[in-house]
Each structure stands twice: as structure tokens, then as C-alpha cells.
Motif scaffolding. Structure first.
Motif, PDB file in Angstrom:
ATOM      1  N   SER A 154      13.381  15.562   1.182  1.00 12.33           N
ATOM      2  CA  SER A 154      12.652  15.832  -0.059  1.00 12.33           C
ATOM      3  C   SER A 154      11.697  14.696  -0.389  1.00 12.33           C
ATOM      4  O   SER A 154      10.547  14.917  -0.786  1.00 12.33           O
ATOM      5  CB  SER A 154      13.633  16.036  -1.216  1.00 12.33           C
ATOM      6  OG  SER A 154      14.452  17.152  -0.992  1.00 12.33           O
ATOM      7  N   PHE A 155      12.169  13.457  -0.224  1.00 16.03           N
ATOM      8  CA  PHE A 155      11.326  12.310  -0.527  1.00 16.03           C
ATOM      9  C   PHE A 155      10.177  12.194   0.466  1.00 16.03           C
ATOM     10  O   PHE A 155       9.045  11.869   0.086  1.00 16.03           O
ATOM     11  CB  PHE A 155      12.146  11.023  -0.526  1.00 16.03           C
ATOM     12  CG  PHE A 155      11.316   9.791  -0.750  1.00 16.03           C
ATOM     13  CD1 PHE A 155      10.844   9.487  -2.022  1.00 16.03           C
ATOM     14  CD2 PHE A 155      10.985   8.950   0.299  1.00 16.03           C
ATOM     15  CE1 PHE A 155      10.064   8.354  -2.241  1.00 16.03           C
ATOM     16  CE2 PHE A 155      10.200   7.821   0.098  1.00 16.03           C
ATOM     17  CZ  PHE A 155       9.744   7.534  -1.187  1.00 16.03           C
ATOM     18  N   GLU A 156      10.445  12.437   1.741  1.00 19.31           N
ATOM     19  CA  GLU A 156       9.384  12.321   2.742  1.00 19.31           C
ATOM     20  C   GLU A 156       8.294  13.348   2.490  1.00 19.31           C
ATOM     21  O   GLU A 156       7.101  13.061   2.649  1.00 19.31           O
ATOM     22  CB  GLU A 156       9.950  12.479   4.154  1.00 19.31           C
ATOM     23  CG  GLU A 156      10.920  11.387   4.565  1.00 19.31           C
ATOM     24  CD  GLU A 156      10.306   9.996   4.516  1.00 19.31           C
ATOM     25  OE1 GLU A 156       9.067   9.873   4.640  1.00 19.31           O
ATOM     26  OE2 GLU A 156      11.059   9.019   4.343  1.00 19.31           O
ATOM     27  N   MET A 157       8.651  14.566   2.091  1.00 14.75           N
ATOM     28  CA  MET A 157       7.645  15.565   1.775  1.00 14.75           C
ATOM     29  C   MET A 157       6.798  15.105   0.591  1.00 14.75           C
ATOM     30  O   MET A 157       5.565  15.222   0.597  1.00 14.75           O
ATOM     31  CB  MET A 157       8.302  16.911   1.468  1.00 14.75           C
ATOM     32  CG  MET A 157       7.320  18.067   1.389  1.00 14.75           C
ATOM     33  SD  MET A 157       8.141  19.664   1.271  1.00 14.75           S
ATOM     34  CE  MET A 157       8.534  19.709  -0.480  1.00 14.75           C
ATOM     35  N   LEU A 158       7.442  14.558  -0.437  1.00 18.31           N
ATOM     36  CA  LEU A 158       6.727  14.024  -1.596  1.00 18.31           C
ATOM     37  C   LEU A 158       5.805  12.879  -1.167  1.00 18.31           C
ATOM     38  O   LEU A 158       4.643  12.796  -1.587  1.00 18.31           O
ATOM     39  CB  LEU A 158       7.734  13.530  -2.633  1.00 18.31           C
ATOM     40  CG  LEU A 158       7.169  12.783  -3.847  1.00 18.31           C
ATOM     41  CD1 LEU A 158       6.405  13.746  -4.737  1.00 18.31           C
ATOM     42  CD2 LEU A 158       8.299  12.107  -4.629  1.00 18.31           C
ATOM     43  N   ARG A 159       6.300  11.994  -0.313  1.00 16.78           N
ATOM     44  CA  ARG A 159       5.531  10.836   0.153  1.00 16.78           C
ATOM     45  C   ARG A 159       4.234  11.291   0.835  1.00 16.78           C
ATOM     46  O   ARG A 159       3.133  10.849   0.497  1.00 16.78           O
ATOM     47  CB  ARG A 159       6.373  10.015   1.125  1.00 16.78           C
ATOM     48  CG  ARG A 159       5.672   8.761   1.645  1.00 16.78           C
ATOM     49  CD  ARG A 159       6.152   8.352   3.025  1.00 16.78           C
ATOM     50  NE  ARG A 159       7.550   8.024   3.121  1.00 16.78           N
ATOM     51  CZ  ARG A 159       8.063   6.779   3.045  1.00 16.78           C
ATOM     52  NH1 ARG A 159       7.268   5.755   2.860  1.00 16.78           N
ATOM     53  NH2 ARG A 159       9.357   6.587   3.193  1.00 16.78           N
ATOM     54  N   TYR A 160       4.373  12.172   1.822  1.00 15.64           N
ATOM     55  CA  TYR A 160       3.206  12.552   2.612  1.00 15.64           C
ATOM     56  C   TYR A 160       2.198  13.354   1.797  1.00 15.64           C
ATOM     57  O   TYR A 160       0.985  13.144   1.918  1.00 15.64           O
ATOM     58  CB  TYR A 160       3.646  13.345   3.837  1.00 15.64           C
ATOM     59  CG  TYR A 160       4.317  12.505   4.892  1.00 15.64           C
ATOM     60  CD1 TYR A 160       3.617  11.499   5.552  1.00 15.64           C
ATOM     61  CD2 TYR A 160       5.644  12.710   5.235  1.00 15.64           C
ATOM     62  CE1 TYR A 160       4.226  10.721   6.521  1.00 15.64           C
ATOM     63  CE2 TYR A 160       6.271  11.940   6.198  1.00 15.64           C
ATOM     64  CZ  TYR A 160       5.558  10.951   6.846  1.00 15.64           C
ATOM     65  OH  TYR A 160       6.158  10.172   7.803  1.00 15.64           O
ATOM     66  N   LEU A 161       2.671  14.278   0.973  1.00 18.75           N
ATOM     67  CA  LEU A 161       1.751  15.059   0.156  1.00 18.75           C
ATOM     68  C   LEU A 161       0.941  14.148  -0.761  1.00 18.75           C
ATOM     69  O   LEU A 161      -0.277  14.313  -0.918  1.00 18.75           O
ATOM     70  CB  LEU A 161       2.517  16.085  -0.677  1.00 18.75           C
ATOM     71  CG  LEU A 161       3.102  17.291   0.074  1.00 18.75           C
ATOM     72  CD1 LEU A 161       3.925  18.155  -0.869  1.00 18.75           C
ATOM     73  CD2 LEU A 161       1.985  18.129   0.699  1.00 18.75           C
ATOM     74  N   THR A 162       1.604  13.186  -1.368  1.00 15.20           N
ATOM     75  CA  THR A 162       0.924  12.312  -2.324  1.00 15.20           C
ATOM     76  C   THR A 162      -0.016  11.342  -1.628  1.00 15.20           C
ATOM     77  O   THR A 162      -1.141  11.114  -2.084  1.00 15.20           O
ATOM     78  CB  THR A 162       1.951  11.539  -3.161  1.00 15.20           C
ATOM     79  OG1 THR A 162       2.886  12.451  -3.739  1.00 15.20           O
ATOM     80  CG2 THR A 162       1.282  10.773  -4.275  1.00 15.20           C
ATOM     81  N   GLU A 163       0.417  10.762  -0.522  1.00 10.42           N
ATOM     82  CA  GLU A 163      -0.410   9.758   0.142  1.00 10.42           C
ATOM     83  C   GLU A 163      -1.637  10.360   0.811  1.00 10.42           C
ATOM     84  O   GLU A 163      -2.693   9.733   0.869  1.00 10.42           O
ATOM     85  CB  GLU A 163       0.425   8.992   1.174  1.00 10.42           C
ATOM     86  CG  GLU A 163       1.456   8.054   0.555  1.00 10.42           C
ATOM     87  CD  GLU A 163       2.126   7.169   1.583  1.00 10.42           C
ATOM     88  OE1 GLU A 163       1.917   7.406   2.795  1.00 10.42           O
ATOM     89  OE2 GLU A 163       2.845   6.241   1.185  1.00 10.42           O
ATOM     90  N   ARG A 164      -1.515  11.579   1.296  1.00 11.41           N
ATOM     91  CA  ARG A 164      -2.592  12.134   2.110  1.00 11.41           C
ATOM     92  C   ARG A 164      -3.575  13.007   1.332  1.00 11.41           C
ATOM     93  O   ARG A 164      -4.622  13.355   1.869  1.00 11.41           O
ATOM     94  CB  ARG A 164      -1.989  12.936   3.268  1.00 11.41           C
ATOM     95  CG  ARG A 164      -1.176  12.060   4.213  1.00 11.41           C
ATOM     96  CD  ARG A 164      -0.676  12.807   5.419  1.00 11.41           C
ATOM     97  NE  ARG A 164      -0.002  11.899   6.350  1.00 11.41           N
ATOM     98  CZ  ARG A 164       0.444  12.248   7.553  1.00 11.41           C
ATOM     99  NH1 ARG A 164       0.285  13.496   7.978  1.00 11.41           N
ATOM    100  NH2 ARG A 164       1.036  11.363   8.328  1.00 11.41           N
ATOM    101  N   LEU A 165      -3.229  13.376   0.096  1.00  7.01           N
ATOM    102  CA  LEU A 165      -4.085  14.294  -0.657  1.00  7.01           C
ATOM    103  C   LEU A 165      -4.428  13.717  -2.027  1.00  7.01           C
ATOM    104  O   LEU A 165      -3.691  13.897  -2.991  1.00  7.01           O
ATOM    105  CB  LEU A 165      -3.383  15.649  -0.825  1.00  7.01           C
ATOM    106  CG  LEU A 165      -3.093  16.425   0.458  1.00  7.01           C
ATOM    107  CD1 LEU A 165      -2.294  17.683   0.137  1.00  7.01           C
ATOM    108  CD2 LEU A 165      -4.385  16.776   1.187  1.00  7.01           C
ATOM    109  N   PRO A 166      -5.563  13.025  -2.149  1.00  5.60           N
ATOM    110  CA  PRO A 166      -5.952  12.532  -3.475  1.00  5.60           C
ATOM    111  C   PRO A 166      -6.324  13.657  -4.435  1.00  5.60           C
ATOM    112  O   PRO A 166      -6.189  13.529  -5.645  1.00  5.60           O
ATOM    113  CB  PRO A 166      -7.155  11.635  -3.169  1.00  5.60           C
ATOM    114  CG  PRO A 166      -7.653  12.068  -1.841  1.00  5.60           C
ATOM    115  CD  PRO A 166      -6.476  12.586  -1.090  1.00  5.60           C
ATOM    116  N   VAL A 167      -6.812  14.762  -3.890  1.00  8.40           N
ATOM    117  CA  VAL A 167      -7.079  15.979  -4.670  1.00  8.40           C
ATOM    118  C   VAL A 167      -6.398  17.120  -3.953  1.00  8.40           C
ATOM    119  O   VAL A 167      -6.573  17.295  -2.746  1.00  8.40           O
ATOM    120  CB  VAL A 167      -8.589  16.254  -4.798  1.00  8.40           C
ATOM    121  CG1 VAL A 167      -8.819  17.541  -5.584  1.00  8.40           C
ATOM    122  CG2 VAL A 167      -9.303  15.088  -5.462  1.00  8.40           C
TER     123      VAL A 167
END
Length: 518
Positions: A154-167
Motif C-alpha cells: 500500500s505504501f509503495e503504491m502511494l510512494r510511486y504515484l505521488t513521486e512520479r505524477l505532479p499532476v
């Protein structure tokens, strides 16, 4: 002191629970279908490891013999449509075997069950919990939502979505409310139930102090990680299946894991009670909040994290740290390039070259390129190459070398430098001496941890120069070491030829190297 059995010790929670139980003074037996998968854990030698499948009555009964508290940390995240039936049968077999073996308590970690239509995986977790509560052994069922810790799916999915998509245009489930909990608090609860004397047979909701939407968590992650504010635009037409495909496109989390996570996120998951505090009181400082949990998981990436996190060199220092046995897609993005070459010189001569690198001796590859990189760094407010070095021949931890800082020195073996130029991320360069088949070997490792989307774009923008810069270094360093050896001809040459010049994807990214990255 209790005699504990831990199932799922090869998984995320189980691999972190075992050392917590050992530290609390309990005896630990690990049950695994593939015991060899546990051998890389430093704590394995302090436990008893048995081979058994929870769905196989005979071996499971033998594994539970003499056990006081059994931890059931098994659950299928993907696979065939029969997963729910398989999970239920395995739980029933385990519960019956525990009763026959005289186990005092079963502890199960499941999912927080909302008062809404459940996803298939949440429904299965709830069903497994009911199997244990109806069995012949008192059971404690802990129900958690999103667990915050490096390596948690769950945390890794949150990490990657947030880091890779500013919008980002996101599914409607970003508005679902949840109550995340730090992995440290989960492990504290689990460990405590090995010692609670009361006979308890019930489920407990467990969560942290914050109730947030998924959008709140993405924005909170960005704030802790030092990323710009994330713009989130919900789109209601994305189904769970389409959402999981979208997650799979943006992140390295496998679709077989992403889909059940996404399906679960469409439900609100907020604790309905906090009765567990009657048996396991909250710490004096309180439960760990979401942002503190994220900070612990990220730890701002220091040198020690690089050594343990991506080389599997030692044991993590805390439950929120990554483990060497975490899946390859966990732990965040990291770019690594490794090179090696045999050297016609003694290890001592090679080390002398490594320890005197930088300043007037240069970096043994394309001096103009290094000077240009230093100039560019100064133009954006960095230190550039102007600092030189304290001593021409000797280094110690903390010394500056041009735009690097010495982070570790193991005399005769390893020099690790941390980049201090202006970068959208963190970078290191490791130079080391080794022996292979009686010959001296020079090894080189460039590491880059990107910061947000700009970090990835930066890395790929300089990737055409990787081979030019770092490809020349091993050859020139080896030649310099050979010249030093020739100046003092006291040993026969060791022989030189290329070993490797290969990149390594690290945890989850594509490798490379360059003057600005490591």
C-alpha cells in the motif's frame, strides 16, 4: 516468555515481526513452505525453521507442537479466482491443528472491514478472521487499513504515484476515507499479544491517529518528501480494473497486487472502536501520525540506508526500514551502474590511486566534461569543483573532494563519496578494491536516487553521457595503478582485463551513470 510460531515469515509483516519477538525475549519458530527463502534474514540462526503448508494438516500440526502463540500472517493478494476458498480452507486447517496442539492463542492480521460492499479480498480477509474466532483456540484478529512503511504494498503504491505524477487525473477512490497506521504500531500490537495474559477472543480495529482521504495521503507524502504540491483531478469513469491498469502503468507494483489494493480503496476504512488500548495501552507519546510514519519510511535517504537498502549488506535498524528480502519493486526508485576491471597492480597501488582521486589528479575521464559539470553547478548556486581536497594523498570521513563529500573510508578497500552538487535527487560514487582469482580488481558503483519526476527526467537527460564519463574511469584508474606499481617493482603484475561494465536496475529503475549523478 512465550513460544511463538510465525507463519508468513517470508512476507512483509512476518519478516519484521520475528526480530521484534526475539528482542522481546520470546522463542520463535518460523513455518514456511520454502524455508530456503528465510536464509538471508540475519535472525534466521536464532529461530527454528520448519517446512509446512498451512493447508496440509499433518506438517502444520507438527509445526504447532509446543507453541503458545501462533501468528497467522498468510493471505493471497493475487492469483486465481479460487483464492478465497483456498484461504478459508488453509485457515480452517490451521485452526484445527492449533486446537489439537494445545496452542493458547492465535493472532491474525486482517483488513479493516467497512460497513459497505466489500471487495473480494477484504471479504476473504474478514472470512479468515471469522474462521479463527469460531475455532477452538482463543483468537485475536487485528484489522488494519493502509500500513505505512517501506516495503508495504500500500505504501509503495502511494510512494510511486505521488513521486512520479505532479499532476494526476485519478479515480474517484482518492476521495475515500481511511485510517492509515505506521508499521511500527502494527508490530507493537502484534508483539504485545504474545504476553497479554487475558483470554480474549475478538477482533480489534487498529489505526493511527489520522483519518485521511487517499488524496490527503498523496499530498501529505509530497510535503514530507519535499515535493511540490500535487494537483489531483478525480475522474469517476475509471473502474477498479482500469484503475489497476493505470497504477501498473505508472508504478512498478505488479498488477496482481495493485488490483486488490485498488478494489479495497474504493471503500471507506475507518476504525469503529479503539478497544485494543484496554489490553495494549497506547505509548506515552501516542500513536504515530501519518506524516511521521512517512518520514520514518523515507528517512531522508542517508548513506547507511544505501548500504543496507540496496546491497543487502546488513540488517535494517527499524521496522520501517526496507529489508533485503522485500520485493524488487519496493523501496523507491534507484538507478545504479556497476563497472569492474582487473588491474596490473597490487591492491595497495590501486588504493593509492583511489585515495588520491580528484582535485589536481582529476577523475580519470574526460577532464573537460568534469570541468563543465562543475561550472554548471556553480551557475545554479552549487559548490562546483573549486573546493579541491584537504590532503593530496589521504582521506577521512567528512573531507570535501571537489563537489563530493567523503561519506565512508575503509582503508585499502572502499571509498564512498556523496555528491554535493545541485541535483534533483541524491547521488553517490563508490570506488573499491577487491581480489578475484588471485588478481586485483577495481570496482565502481554510481548510485542516483531521483527526487520526484524532475529527478527521473534529469537522469534520462544525462544518460547519453554515462558511458563516456564512467566508462573511461576504470581503464584510466587501472592504468594509473599500474604506473604506480611499475615505479616500485616489488611484486609481479596481477594481469588486467575487463570484467564487467554493466548497469543494474537496483530496486525498481533502469541504471546508468554520469558526472552529475554519481
Amino acid at each position: 516468555m512465550a513460544r511463538c510460531l510465525v507463519t508468513g515469515a517470508t512476507g512483509y509483516i512476518g519478516g519484521r515481526l520475528v526480530p521484534e519477538l526475539l528482542a522481546a525475549g520470546h522463542e520463535v519458530r518460523c513455518m514456511a513452505r520454502s524455508p530456503d527463502r528465510l536464509r538471508d534474514h540475519p535472525w534466521a540462526v536464532r529461530t527454528q525453521i520448519v517446512r509446512a503448508d498451512a493447508a496440509d494438516p499433518g506438517p502444520t500440526r507438527a509445526a504447532l507442537e509446543g507453541v503458545d502463540v501462533a501468528y497467522y500472517l498468510i493471505h493471497t493478494m493475487g492469483g486465481s479466482g479460487q483464492f478465497a476458498e483456498n484461504d478459508r480452507r488453509a485457515a480452517e486447517t490451521f485452526a484445527a491443528a492449533a486446537a489439537q496442539a494445545g496452542v493458547r492463542r492465535i493472532v491474525y492480521l486482517g483488513g479493516l472491514v467497512p460497513d459497505e460492499r466489500l471487495s473480494p479480498h477484504l471479504r476473504s480477509r474478514a472470512e479468515v478472521g471469522e474462521v479463527f474466532l469460531r475455532g477452538g483456540v482463543p483468537a485475536v484478529v487485528l484489522r488494519a487499513a493502509v500500513i505505512i512503511g517501506s516495503g508495504s504494498a500500500s505504501f509503495e503504491m502511494l510512494r510511486y504515484l505521488t513521486e512520479r505524477l505532479p499532476v494526476m487525473t485519478t479515480p474517484s477512490w482518492v476521495g475515500s476515507r481511511t485510517q492509515p497506521i505506521a508499521v511500527r504500531d502494527v508490530l507493537r500490537y502484534l508483539t504485545a499479544w504474545a504476553s497479554v495474559p487475558a483470554e480474549v477472543n475478538r477482533a480489534f480495529d487498529v489505526g493511527g491517529p489520522d483519518v485521511l482521504t487517499y488524496a490527503d495521503m498523496m499530498r501529505g507524502y509530497a510535503a514530507v518528501a519535499g515535493l511540490p504540491h500535487r494537483v489531483i483531478i478525480p475522474v469517476r469513469v475509471l473502474t477498479p480494473r482500469l484503475s489497476s491498469l493505470w497504477v501498473g502503468l505508472v508504478t512498478p507494483v505488479p498488477s496482481g497486487i495493485a488490483r486488490p489494493l485498488v478494489e479495497s480503496l474504493r471503500n471507506n476504512a475507518v476504525c469503529g472502536e479503539h478497544d485494543i488500548a484496554r489490553y495494549v495501552p497506547d505509548p506515552e507519546t501516542g500513536l504515530i501520525g501519518f506524516r511521521d510514519a512517512v518520514s520514518l519510511a523515507l528517512k531522508k535517504i542517508k548513506e547507511a540506508d544505501v548500504a543496507t537498502r540496496w546491497s543487502s549488506a546488513s540488517t535494517p535498524g527499524a521496522p520501517s526500514d526496507p529489508l533485503p528480502t522485500d520485493p524488487g519493486w519496493a523501496g523507491g526508485s534507484l538507478y545504479i551502474e556497476r563497472r569492474a576491471i582487473r588491474v596490473d597492480a597490487s591492491p595497495e597501488a590501486l588504493w593509492q590511486v583511489i585515495e588520491s582521486i580528484g582535485d589536481r589528479n582529476g577523475w580519470y575521464s574526460l577532464p573537460t566534461a568534469w570541468r563543465l559539470r562543475g561550472l554548471l553547478d556553480r551557475l545554479v548556486g552549487g559548490v562546483g569543483l573549486r573546493r579541491g581536497r584537504r590532503d593530496a594523498n589521504r582521506l577521512r570521513v567528512g573531507d570535501a573532494i571537489d563537489f563530493w563529500r567523503v561519506e565512508e573510508v575503509r582503508p585499502g578497500r572502499l571509498l564512498r563519496l556523496r555528491a554535493e552538487m545541485r541535483l534533483p535527487g541524491l547521488a553517490w560514487l563508490e570506488l573499491s578494491v577487491a581480489r578475484s582469482a588471485g588478481r586485483t580488481v577495481y570496482r565502481q558503483r554510481a548510485i542516483f536516487h531521483p527526487h520526484g519526476l524532475l529527478g527521473h527526467l534529469y537522469w534520462w537527460g544525462i544518460s547519453p553521457f554515462h558511458g563516456l564519463i564512467f566508462g573511461h574511469m576504470p581503464v584510466n584508474v587501472a592504468a594509473a595503478a599500474a604506473r604506480r606499481e611499475a615505479a616500485q617493482p616489488s611484486r609481479p603484475p596481477a594481469g588486467r582485463d575487463h570484467l564487467t561494465a554493466t548497469p543494474d536496475a537496483g530496486r525498481s529503475s533502469v541504471p546508468g551513470g554520469g558526472p552529475g549523478a554519481g
